[in-house]
Design a protein around this motif. Structure first.
Motif, short mmCIF file in Angstrom:
data_model
loop_
_atom_site.label_atom_id
_atom_site.label_comp_id
_atom_site.label_asym_id
_atom_site.label_seq_id
_atom_site.Cartn_x
_atom_site.Cartn_y
_atom_site.Cartn_z
N CYS A 1 -7.29 1.78 3.39
CA CYS A 1 -7.04 3.15 2.92
C CYS A 1 -8.08 3.54 1.88
CB CYS A 1 -5.63 3.27 2.34
SG CYS A 1 -4.35 3.14 3.60
N CYS B 1 -4.44 -0.18 -0.24
CA CYS B 1 -5.07 -1.29 0.46
C CYS B 1 -6.55 -0.98 0.71
CB CYS B 1 -4.35 -1.59 1.78
SG CYS B 1 -4.68 -0.39 3.08
N CYS C 1 0.86 -1.20 0.00
CA CYS C 1 0.00 0.00 0.00
C CYS C 1 0.89 1.25 0.00
CB CYS C 1 -0.92 0.01 1.20
SG CYS C 1 -1.94 1.49 1.25
N GLU D 1 -0.04 4.20 0.54
CA GLU D 1 -0.48 5.18 1.55
C GLU D 1 0.03 4.83 2.94
OE1 GLU D 1 -1.89 8.00 1.24
OE2 GLU D 1 -2.50 8.43 3.30
N CYS D 2 -0.24 3.59 3.40
CA CYS D 2 0.09 3.24 4.79
C CYS D 2 1.27 2.26 4.90
CB CYS D 2 -1.13 2.67 5.50
SG CYS D 2 -1.63 1.05 4.89
#
Ligand SMILES: [Zn+2]
Ligand SMILES: [Zn+2]
Length: 166
Positions: free
Chosen positions: A147, A144, A104, A106-107
Motif C-alpha cells: 500500500c 503495509c 495494514c 488500508e488493505c
C-alpha cells in the motif's frame, strides 16, 4: 510436510476435546476445523465460509461461529480482534506459535513477526513490578509495503494541533 500430517494430530485433539465436553464429533465441526488448521492465514468467518463452499461444503454461519467458539475454548485456535468489526482466527500449530501482528489499515493484510525484544520487556516487567508475565499481545497498525509503494497515505489519527487549524 503434507496437509494430512499436520491435520490429523490437530483433528485428534479436537475430537478428544469434543468428546470430553460430551459433544458429538460431527462432519460439519470437522470440516470447519480442517479449514482453520489447513490455513496459515488469519481467517474471518467469511473466509472460512468461502473455503468451505469451494470444497463443496454448505455449512451455515451459525454453525461456523459455534464451531469456532469450541475451537477457541479448546485452545487449539486463537481469536483476534484487529478492530475491523469482525474477528479473525488462526490455529496455534504454526512453526512460530509466539508471534506479533502488523495490521495494514488500508488493505487489512495481517503480517506476522517475531520480537525477541519483548522477552527483554517481560524480564524488565518481572524485575520492576514483581509481575510474572504469562502471555502478551503486540499489534502494530499502519501501512503495509504494498500500500505504501502504491502511494496510499493514511489520514492522521487523533486530534490535530488547534493552532495549525485556526
Ligand atoms: Zn496494505
Ligand atoms: Zn498470527
Amino acid at each position: 510436510m503434507t496437509t494430512q500430517q499436520v491435520t490429523s494430530p490437530f483433528m485428534r485433539l479436537f475430537g478428544r476435546y469434543l468428546r470430553d465436553q460430551g459433544l458429538p464429533v460431527t462432519h460439519q465441526r470437522q470440516a470447519v476445523a480442517e479449514v482453520v488448521i489447513g490455513s496459515d492465514a488469519h481467517l474471518s468467518v467469511d473466509d472460512i465460509e468461502r473455503e468451505l463452499r469451494v470444497s463443496g461444503e454448505r455449512i451455515g454461519k451459525a454453525t461456523i461461529y459455534r464451531t469456532l467458539d469450541l475451537l477457541v475454548r479448546s485452545h487449539l485456535v486463537e481469536e483476534h480482534d484487529f478492530g475491523e468489526g469482525f474477528k479473525r482466527y488462526e490455529h496455534r500449530f504454526s512453526d512460530h506459535p509466539v508471534h506479533e501482528h502488523l495490521i495494514c489499515l488500508e488493505c487489512g493484510t495481517v503480517t506476522e513477526f517475531e520480537s525477541h525484544e519483548l522477552y527483554g520487556v517481560e524480564n524488565r516487567v518481572r524485575a520492576e513490578h514483581g509481575f510474572t508475565p504469562v502471555r502478551r499481545r503486540l499489534e502494530i497498525y499502519g501501512l503495509c509495503k504494498t500500500c505504501h509503494d502504491a502511494g496510499v497515505e493514511l489520514p492522521v489519527e487523533g486530534l490535530t494541533c488547534p493552532i495549525e487549524t485556526i
